[in-house]
Enzyme design. Structure first.
Site, PDB file in Angstrom:
ATOM      1  N   LYS A 158      -9.741  17.455  16.284  1.00 26.44           N
ATOM      2  CA  LYS A 158      -9.446  16.854  15.174  1.00 26.44           C
ATOM      3  C   LYS A 158      -9.035  17.831  14.019  1.00 26.44           C
ATOM      4  O   LYS A 158     -10.001  17.944  13.196  1.00 26.44           O
ATOM      5  CB  LYS A 158     -10.053  15.553  14.597  1.00 26.44           C
ATOM      6  N   HIS A 172      -8.951   9.466  11.303  1.00 26.82           N
ATOM      7  CA  HIS A 172      -8.733   8.376  12.247  1.00 26.82           C
ATOM      8  C   HIS A 172      -9.119   8.862  13.666  1.00 26.82           C
ATOM      9  O   HIS A 172      -8.063   9.457  14.271  1.00 26.82           O
ATOM     10  CB  HIS A 172      -7.103   7.952  12.258  1.00 26.82           C
ATOM     11  N   ASP A 226      -7.576  14.476   8.724  1.00 26.72           N
ATOM     12  CA  ASP A 226      -7.424  13.271   9.395  1.00 26.72           C
ATOM     13  C   ASP A 226      -8.738  12.520  10.082  1.00 26.72           C
ATOM     14  O   ASP A 226      -9.271  13.195  10.810  1.00 26.72           O
ATOM     15  CB  ASP A 226      -6.499  13.299  10.470  1.00 26.72           C
ATOM     16  N   TYR A 277     -11.374  -4.188   7.547  1.00 29.35           N
ATOM     17  CA  TYR A 277      -9.963  -3.853   8.054  1.00 29.35           C
ATOM     18  C   TYR A 277     -10.130  -2.612   9.133  1.00 29.35           C
ATOM     19  O   TYR A 277      -9.518  -2.762  10.076  1.00 29.35           O
ATOM     20  CB  TYR A 277      -9.169  -3.534   7.032  1.00 29.35           C
ATOM     21  N   HIS A 278     -10.556  -1.584   8.673  1.00 37.03           N
ATOM     22  CA  HIS A 278     -10.773  -0.443   9.575  1.00 37.03           C
ATOM     23  C   HIS A 278     -11.597  -0.809  10.613  1.00 37.03           C
ATOM     24  O   HIS A 278     -11.846  -0.061  11.604  1.00 37.03           O
ATOM     25  CB  HIS A 278     -11.150   0.730   8.732  1.00 37.03           C
ATOM     26  N   TYR A 334       0.862  -1.345   0.139  1.00 33.03           N
ATOM     27  CA  TYR A 334      -0.213   0.233  -0.006  1.00 33.03           C
ATOM     28  C   TYR A 334       0.977   1.322   0.006  1.00 33.03           C
ATOM     29  O   TYR A 334       1.613   1.480   1.111  1.00 33.03           O
ATOM     30  CB  TYR A 334      -0.750   0.081   1.188  1.00 33.03           C
TER      31      TYR A 334
END
Length: 672
Positions: free
Chosen positions: A548, A554, A552, A183-184, A29
């Protein structure tokens, strides 16, 4: 484009080895700085034996902003390659024939746009578009739950997803238009049962929406099902991960057969790619991550009946920053050694007939089916976003509690912390440092593109996009026309934002509370007393703003900080992701907070955090600012020099102690 391999080896007595299965597709990736720099990286990786591409896009591209948008400041080229136009994608794949490449694009809110650009570049190369092979992730529900790179509200976002699915099934038969990404979910704290249930609920939501849209004839719907793929995670408990993948196979076969009436077993196959766990990679003793990554790869390769179709491994140093080419090469070599040197691919499924595995799989299937039924009873994945988000935040809080208490052991972190300095770390911290000039170069490139394109053609293409968006027609043809005309990423998304509106996803922290029992009970009570002492000095409740800044998405760490701060008795102001520094400053002043905590994992900390510090000074609101994220030591020094009171990184995993320190900083500043 691959390294030469020697003759097939033979066994010691001279007999030929058993016939081997074909290895999985091997990817890394990658993408950073610019289209040209990323192209050089791709070509180098292909020369090392990589067999497919996995494109990482920067956050402005993922969220639909041009590189010169105010929210893109500091984010351009940081976590991936910036793509604002056909020219960028043309440069990205220069010298790489797309009709002979398998390309995975991790892109969601703007998946339709990037696919349109990809098709336009393939046309320029003279490729047969129908021969294109690859994947667009195109999984928007996961963005609301964990990754945060959404652009539009759920309903129109699902329309974009289904339009891509319907168009590719007809025009790109070898393309995977949807890559349901569990995945996340695991990165956000999902248990194996949650990963199974929430991912399958997501897939059902998309397939139901495709069927309801009516763009695919009922007799061809099996082809839609057959093109759906998944992108899973695999953690360190690799035996359980093998069972999870076998459970995925069983449940997907059941759903596609019973819910959608697919009779062809090939179209019911659970097809998936994987990146193994990044959440468990540690800043402390980072060389231990090499063993973790290799062990986690076993979870998706050992079982032949549930083996990944494509594997990409993180680099050992991703808890420190961006990996260098050598780091990515090491991850690729791990795959190659397993595939080409061992006898793994010579055997039938190693777990068939295992009583232990059958029992484990049966337990996961039963629990996941029950949770899936619960989500469906709530109206399905789109209607249950708030519920699933809250469950993920709760599970992640429980995971952190286990690590802090020592119940979940992590080598080099809460057990065996003493070790030698890592020889893998160099003067720059063992990571790739993106050139600060990359953003300015991209802005100049964008300006030049706008200057030389046909503005009349751009205006006409955008007008048609706007018209189609207001109807129920498929948006792919209009998007491809925009790509050919020279429309930019921000312009395409901007038109759709005008038609569809914007959206802020749930934070998942409302109503949550950390379990105060167990080994952490006394530590929490001690911390609460210390926070109360600070509040006595302040004369009121301690108020913290958790912010935040930038793009981003996350938010997992910020959510856990907000939860723990509230559990310690603080008043918490947390408005979610995607805020400008100016918005954070305004909120800090209006809410009269005592301390501001900023979380950034995208590498844009040097650009964004000082802007908040300077903004607070201009407003005369003198409160400490602390920063957390993947921040190299040299950057941490620069942040402190700019006025940041403290910098925290993944090694600071004991949130209770961290927040007591933050409370003391607030008290000390107030006393000055």
């Amino acid at each position: 484009m691959s390294e030469r391999r020697g003759p097939e080896p033979t066994v010691a007595d001279g007999a030929a080895r058993p016939e081997r299965d074909r290895p999985w597709l091997m990817r890394t990736y990658s993408g950073h700085s610019s289209a040209a720099a990323s192209n050089a990286l791709y070509r180098a990786n292909l020369a090392k034996g990589q067999t497919g591409l996995s494109v990482a896009f920067d956050l402005p591209t993922q969220t639909g902003y041009d590189s010169d948008h105010v929210l893109a400041r500091g984010e351009v080229g940081k976590v991936g390659v910036p793509v604002t136009s056909l020219d960028d994608l043309r440069t990205l794949f220069d010298g790489i024939p797309l009709d002979r490449m398998n390309t995975s694009m991790t892109i969601n809110a703007t998946a339709m746009w990037l696919l349109a650009l990809y098709v336009a570049v393939a046309e320029e190369q003279g490729a047969d578009v129908a021969a294109l092979a690859g994947t667009t992730q195109n999984d928007i529900v996961k963005e609301y739950l964990s990754r945060g790179t959404y652009a539009f509200p759920p309903t129109p976002s699902m329309r974009l997803t289904t339009d891509v699915v319907a168009w590719t099934v007809r025009h790109l038969p070898r393309w995977n238009p949807l890559n349901i990404c569990s995945y996340h979910l695991q990165e956000a704290g999902a248990t194996p049962v949650q990963e199974l249930a929430f991912a399958l609920a997501n897939a059902i939501a998309v397939l139901d929406a495709v069927r309801e849209r009516g763009q695919v004839p009922e007799e061809e719907f099996g082809q839609v099902v057959g093109r759906i793929s998944f992108f899973v995670n695999a953690g360190i408990r690799f035996v359980e991960e093998v069972a999870k993948l076998r459970a995925f196979v069983e449940l997907w076969d059941r759903i596609t057969r019973e819910r959608y009436g697919v009779t062809d077993p090939k179209l019911r196959r659970f097809r998936y790619g994987v990146q193994v766990n990044s959440l468990g990679l540690t800043e402390q003793q980072p060389e231990n991550n090499i063993a973790r990554i290799l062990i986690e790869m076993l979870g998706v390769t050992l079982s032949k009946g549930a083996r990944a179709r494509a594997v990409q491994l993180p680099a050992w140093n991703e808890a420190l920053g961006l990996p260098r080419p050598w780091d990515q090469q090491l991850s690729l070599r791990m795959q190659q050694v397993l595939a080409f040197e061992t006898d793994l691919l010579e055997h039938d499924d190693l777990f068939d007939g295992s009583v232990v595995m059958e029992r484990k799989v049966a337990g996961l299937v039963e629990a996941a089916q029950a949770l899936l039924d619960d989500v469906l009873a709530r109206g399905g994945a789109l209607e249950a976003v708030d519920f699933m988000k809250s469950e993920l935040v709760r599970s992640n809080a429980e995971r952190l509690r286990r690590i802090e208490s020592g119940e979940q052991q992590v080598v080099g972190v809460n057990v065996f912390p003493t070790g030698e300095p890592s020889p893998l770390l160099d003067d720059e911290g063992g990571i790739l440092v993106v050139d600060d000039a990359a953003e300015a170069e991209q802005l100049a490139r964008l300006e030049a593109w706008r200057a030389r394109r046909d503005e009349a053609a751009v205006a006409a293409a955008l007008a048609e996009l706007r018209r189609v968006a207001a109807t129920d027609d498929n948006l792919m043809p209009a998007s491809i026309a925009c790509a050919r005309a020279g429309v930019t990423t921000g312009e395409w998304t901007g038109v759709l934002r005008e038609v569809f509106g914007e959206y802020r996803g749930p934070t998942g922290v409302g109503g949550q509370a950390l379990t105060s029992g167990g080994a952490l009970a006394s530590q929490l009570e001690t911390a609460r007393r210390r926070v109360h002492e600070v509040e006595a000095r302040l004369g009121r409740k301690l108020r913290i703003l958790v912010g935040k800044p930038g793009l981003d998405g996350h938010s997992n760490g910020a959510e856990q900080v907000a939860l723990r701060a509230r559990d310690l008795g603080m008043e918490v102001v947390y408005e979610g992701i995607r805020l400008t520094p100016e918005q954070i400053v305004r909120a800090a002043v209006d809410e009269d907070v005592h301390v501001v905590g900023l979380s950034i994992l995208s590498g844009s900390h040097l650009s964004l955090v000082p802007q908040v510090v300077a903004g607070l000074r201009r407003e005369g609101h003198d409160v400490p600012v602390v920063a957390g994220g993947i921040i190299p030591p040299a950057d941490a020094r620069r942040l402190r020099e700019s006025g940041v009171a403290a910098v925290f990184t993944p090694k600071d995993f004991e949130l209770t102690d961290l927040l007591v320190e933050v409370a003391e900083l607030a008290a000390a500043r107030a006393a000055v």
